[in-house]
Design a protein around this motif. Structure first.
Motif, PDB file in Angstrom:
ATOM      1  N   UNK A  66       0.820  -1.213   0.000  1.00  0.00           N
ATOM      2  CA  UNK A  66       0.000   0.000   0.000  1.00  0.00           C
ATOM      3  C   UNK A  66       0.854   1.264   0.000  1.00  0.00           C
ATOM      4  N   UNK A  67       2.020   1.203   0.660  1.00  0.00           N
ATOM      5  CA  UNK A  67       2.853   2.409   0.740  1.00  0.00           C
ATOM      6  C   UNK A  67       3.368   2.814  -0.635  1.00  0.00           C
ATOM      7  N   UNK A  68       3.561   1.859  -1.534  1.00  0.00           N
ATOM      8  CA  UNK A  68       4.002   2.167  -2.896  1.00  0.00           C
ATOM      9  C   UNK A  68       2.947   3.022  -3.600  1.00  0.00           C
ATOM     10  N   UNK A  69       1.680   2.617  -3.472  1.00  0.00           N
ATOM     11  CA  UNK A  69       0.595   3.353  -4.113  1.00  0.00           C
ATOM     12  C   UNK A  69       0.396   4.707  -3.430  1.00  0.00           C
ATOM     13  N   UNK A  70       0.524   4.741  -2.110  1.00  0.00           N
ATOM     14  CA  UNK A  70       0.375   6.004  -1.387  1.00  0.00           C
ATOM     15  C   UNK A  70       1.470   6.996  -1.774  1.00  0.00           C
ATOM     16  N   UNK A  71       2.692   6.503  -1.982  1.00  0.00           N
ATOM     17  CA  UNK A  71       3.777   7.387  -2.433  1.00  0.00           C
ATOM     18  C   UNK A  71       3.481   7.974  -3.810  1.00  0.00           C
ATOM     19  N   UNK A  72       2.881   7.183  -4.674  1.00  0.00           N
ATOM     20  CA  UNK A  72       2.495   7.699  -5.998  1.00  0.00           C
ATOM     21  C   UNK A  72       1.415   8.767  -5.833  1.00  0.00           C
ATOM     22  N   UNK A  73       0.478   8.526  -4.938  1.00  0.00           N
ATOM     23  CA  UNK A  73      -0.552   9.533  -4.670  1.00  0.00           C
ATOM     24  C   UNK A  73       0.082  10.832  -4.191  1.00  0.00           C
ATOM     25  N   UNK A  74       1.086  10.728  -3.326  1.00  0.00           N
ATOM     26  CA  UNK A  74       1.739  11.922  -2.813  1.00  0.00           C
ATOM     27  C   UNK A  74       2.435  12.684  -3.947  1.00  0.00           C
ATOM     28  N   UNK A  75       3.055  11.957  -4.880  1.00  0.00           N
ATOM     29  CA  UNK A  75       3.704  12.607  -6.024  1.00  0.00           C
ATOM     30  C   UNK A  75       2.677  13.389  -6.845  1.00  0.00           C
ATOM     31  N   UNK A  76       1.528  12.793  -7.078  1.00  0.00           N
ATOM     32  CA  UNK A  76       0.480  13.458  -7.849  1.00  0.00           C
ATOM     33  C   UNK A  76      -0.130  14.616  -7.051  1.00  0.00           C
ATOM     34  N   UNK A  77      -0.196  14.449  -5.753  1.00  0.00           N
ATOM     35  CA  UNK A  77      -0.657  15.519  -4.871  1.00  0.00           C
ATOM     36  C   UNK A  77       0.295  16.715  -4.950  1.00  0.00           C
ATOM     37  N   UNK A  78       1.593  16.426  -4.988  1.00  0.00           N
ATOM     38  CA  UNK A  78       2.591  17.496  -5.059  1.00  0.00           C
ATOM     39  C   UNK A  78       2.566  18.214  -6.412  1.00  0.00           C
ATOM     40  N   UNK A  79       1.958  17.583  -7.430  1.00  0.00           N
ATOM     41  CA  UNK A  79       1.771  18.248  -8.724  1.00  0.00           C
ATOM     42  C   UNK A  79       0.562  19.200  -8.691  1.00  0.00           C
ATOM     43  N   UNK A  80      -0.163  19.186  -7.582  1.00  0.00           N
ATOM     44  CA  UNK A  80      -1.283  20.115  -7.439  1.00  0.00           C
ATOM     45  C   UNK A  80      -2.659  19.500  -7.606  1.00  0.00           C
ATOM     46  N   UNK A  81      -2.730  18.181  -7.721  1.00  0.00           N
ATOM     47  CA  UNK A  81      -4.024  17.538  -7.946  1.00  0.00           C
ATOM     48  C   UNK A  81      -4.681  17.137  -6.626  1.00  0.00           C
ATOM     49  N   UNK A  82      -5.978  16.936  -6.682  1.00  0.00           N
ATOM     50  CA  UNK A  82      -6.769  16.578  -5.509  1.00  0.00           C
ATOM     51  C   UNK A  82      -6.761  15.067  -5.330  1.00  0.00           C
TER      52      UNK A  82
END
Length: 230
Positions: A66-82
């Motif tokens: 799960x942490x792998x997917x959560x890290x990807x979410x954080x990367x996309x979050x840092x791009x400014x997405x919700x």
């Protein structure tokens, strides 16, 4: 209901950089062309994309995968997405049959509540809590009721459901499949409708369920989400 093609927006270097971030370390992006246009539209309009990850609280702790997917979410979050961290408190009552060769016993509401609280705390260690939308799929699943469930079930066929690998293998292996298990991919797909998701992340074992989200969004007249498997 057929959807009009995504409006064409200019694909800038920033869009290509965001695409590279999206794909880094991932298995498959479906369909890539649509995601590029969603990114381009977001840049042109300033409207962030809605990116969804759903986890069923079936264990006391989030596991390493799960942490792998959560890290990807954080990367996309840092791009400014919700980003939307969806806790499947309703779908946990059904039990996810993905990758199973037998029926998965559902959890009790008490187990789900306790696990969900832990999931939220642990996910917040990776995601920025101030920029994360936390949702529970019981919000829209419970109000559906019997009539809503019947209408939802009418949007998919048994033949297509049996194309799912684990159902196919169990049926031809003479193993039982409970009718309620067919509801799981439908309910997970309906989450994407309720949240108007632009991108859903999940493991490769979830591909059928993620594609269900695309199908149901089209059925409900929405622009279908893209899918990122890891």
């Amino acid at each position: 209901m057929n959807q009009a093609p995504l409006q064409k927006y200019p694909v800038t270097d920033r869009v290509l950089e965001a695409l590279a971030v999206t794909q880094r370390g991932c298995e498959e992006l479906i369909p890539e062309a649509d995601w590029i246009q969603k990114l381009a539209r977001s840049e042109a309009t300033g409207q962030p994309l809605r990116i969804k990850l759903g986890l069923d609280p079936t264990a006391p702790d989030i596991h390493l995968g799960h942490t792998v997917v959560l890290n990807k979410m954080r990367q996309l979050q840092d791009l400014g997405h919700q980003v939307i961290f969806l806790i499947g408190d309703f779908t946990s009552l059904i039990g996810d049959p993905s990758g199973r060769n037998n029926t998965r016993p559902p959890l009790t509401p008490e187990q789900i509540k306790a696990n969900a609280e832990t999931y939220y705390r642990q996910a917040s260690l990776v995601l920025d809590p101030e920029r994360t939308e936390i949702r529970y799929n019981s919000e829209w699943s419970l109000p559906l009721g019997a009539m809503g469930m019947i209408q939802l079930a009418a949007k998919y066929t048994v033949a297509r459901m049996m194309e799912r690998d684990d159902f196919h293998k169990r049926f031809h292996g003479g193993q039982s499949i409970s009718v309620h298990e067919f509801l799981y991919p439908l309910m997970q797909g309906y989450d994407s409708v309720a949240l108007k998701s632009d991108l859903e992340l999940g493991g490769t074992d979830q591909k059928f369920n993620l594609l269900m989200g695309r199908h149901l969004q089209q059925e409900y007249g929405q622009e279908p989400q893209c899918i990122l498997t890891m």
